[in-house]
Motif scaffolding. Sequence first.
Motif, short mmCIF file in Angstrom:
data_model
loop_
_atom_site.label_atom_id
_atom_site.label_comp_id
_atom_site.label_asym_id
_atom_site.label_seq_id
_atom_site.Cartn_x
_atom_site.Cartn_y
_atom_site.Cartn_z
N CYS A 41 2.66 1.49 0.32
CA CYS A 41 2.76 1.83 1.73
C CYS A 41 3.97 2.74 1.96
O CYS A 41 5.10 2.38 1.64
N GLY A 42 3.71 3.93 2.49
CA GLY A 42 4.78 4.90 2.72
C GLY A 42 5.15 5.71 1.50
O GLY A 42 6.04 6.55 1.56
N HIS A 43 4.46 5.48 0.37
CA HIS A 43 4.83 6.19 -0.87
C HIS A 43 3.93 7.40 -1.09
O HIS A 43 2.71 7.31 -1.00
N THR A 44 4.55 8.53 -1.38
CA THR A 44 3.83 9.75 -1.75
C THR A 44 3.94 9.93 -3.25
O THR A 44 5.04 10.13 -3.78
N PRO A 45 2.85 9.85 -4.00
CA PRO A 45 2.93 10.00 -5.46
C PRO A 45 3.57 11.32 -5.86
O PRO A 45 3.32 12.36 -5.25
N SER A 46 4.38 11.26 -6.90
CA SER A 46 5.06 12.45 -7.41
C SER A 46 5.31 12.29 -8.91
O SER A 46 5.63 11.19 -9.36
N PRO A 47 5.19 13.36 -9.67
CA PRO A 47 5.47 13.30 -11.11
C PRO A 47 6.95 13.49 -11.44
O PRO A 47 7.33 13.56 -12.60
N THR A 48 7.80 13.56 -10.42
CA THR A 48 9.22 13.82 -10.62
C THR A 48 9.97 12.56 -11.03
O THR A 48 9.79 11.49 -10.42
N ALA A 49 10.82 12.66 -12.04
CA ALA A 49 11.66 11.54 -12.47
C ALA A 49 12.82 11.43 -11.50
O ALA A 49 13.78 12.19 -11.55
N ALA A 50 12.72 10.49 -10.58
CA ALA A 50 13.72 10.38 -9.52
C ALA A 50 13.77 8.95 -9.01
O ALA A 50 12.84 8.17 -9.18
N LYS A 51 14.89 8.64 -8.36
CA LYS A 51 15.06 7.34 -7.73
C LYS A 51 14.19 7.28 -6.48
O LYS A 51 13.98 8.29 -5.80
N LYS B 7 -2.32 4.04 3.16
CA LYS B 7 -2.70 4.31 4.55
C LYS B 7 -3.27 3.07 5.21
O LYS B 7 -3.11 2.86 6.42
N ALA B 8 -3.95 2.23 4.43
CA ALA B 8 -4.53 1.01 4.97
C ALA B 8 -3.46 -0.02 5.31
O ALA B 8 -3.67 -0.90 6.16
N GLY B 9 -2.31 0.09 4.65
CA GLY B 9 -1.22 -0.86 4.91
C GLY B 9 -1.42 -2.16 4.15
O GLY B 9 -2.03 -2.19 3.09
N ASN B 10 -0.90 -3.25 4.70
CA ASN B 10 -1.05 -4.58 4.10
C ASN B 10 -0.36 -4.67 2.74
O ASN B 10 -0.90 -5.25 1.79
N CYS B 11 0.83 -4.08 2.63
CA CYS B 11 1.65 -4.23 1.43
C CYS B 11 2.66 -5.36 1.64
O CYS B 11 3.16 -5.53 2.75
N THR B 12 2.94 -6.12 0.61
CA THR B 12 4.00 -7.13 0.70
C THR B 12 5.32 -6.43 1.00
O THR B 12 5.74 -5.55 0.25
N SER B 13 5.96 -6.80 2.09
CA SER B 13 7.16 -6.09 2.53
C SER B 13 8.44 -6.61 1.90
O SER B 13 9.48 -5.95 1.96
#
Length: 294
Positions: free
Chosen positions: A190-200, A84-90
């Motif tokens: 940034c923009g990632h929602t954690p999930s325990p699902t094995a997925a691309k 949410k704070a941002g500032n991730c290497t794009s």
Amino acid sequence: LYGTISIESEVSLVTNVTDIDNHVREVSLVTTVADIDHHVSFVSAKNESFRISTDMDHNVKLPPFQAKKVMYLRKNTDIITRGKAGNCTSSSLDVLAWIMNAVNNVKNDTKSSTLMIAYGGLIHIHREKEFVHKTTGQYIDDDIDLWASLETLVRVGRLEPELFKQHGWTIRAFIDSGNYVTFLQVMAVCGHTPSPTAAKLTGKIPAIEIYGVAKVQKSIKSLGTSSFAKDLWQGNYFSESMFYPPKKIDFITAGASQTLHLQLPNKVVRVMACVYGNWKVPSGKHASKSLVCP
């Protein structure tokens, strides 16, 4: 070959942060520092131990795409707050450069310093001679694939705290039926929602996917018992001489702010031909599973 999770979606795949953390706690492999072997395990920022398999029988018999669970190397609250704070290497390629520099700088330890471009990335280097479209700057592929020795998986896992601090990226590990790490996904929070699902993972910032490779002995009719490098996630076998020793190249791309110091399989053209056939012609073909490339 496995499902897809968007890292752009505002809709969480779980009910709330507490539910995510509870799930991770239920499946985590917590051990004491005394249990840690320098070469085969690492401890995450959550004080959880992750191990690689040194059991050749297990590695040979392991079917492709085995993920009993997926575990983040960092608390979900940390991931969400930083996201949410941002500032991730794009630039995924700048993060790749940072990881490659860390691995390439390892001295006198080839086991934990083998990290090679894999699958589609090999084609882009040799066919397009780029990872991005030069006119738009958009990535040609939706992720960056790497092959790593199992010991290098351990080393990359240990980089996560600094990766998170410097770049706003984290790692999640795919755990097989024997509770061993076989595959890592490295992604911007940034923009990632954690999930325990094995997925691309999909999103504006392509993830880096690292396939664990084990040296094994395999019997095939034409060669008898021979030494192979096995991709433990895809289940593909490559003759040991096809992979090792890796070749090192310097690669300039419009998608990175610096020269990439990359590793490639020793017989890279043979690898591409075995996996893709005529790799010089663009197609929608993806890497198969359970290949044997002698």
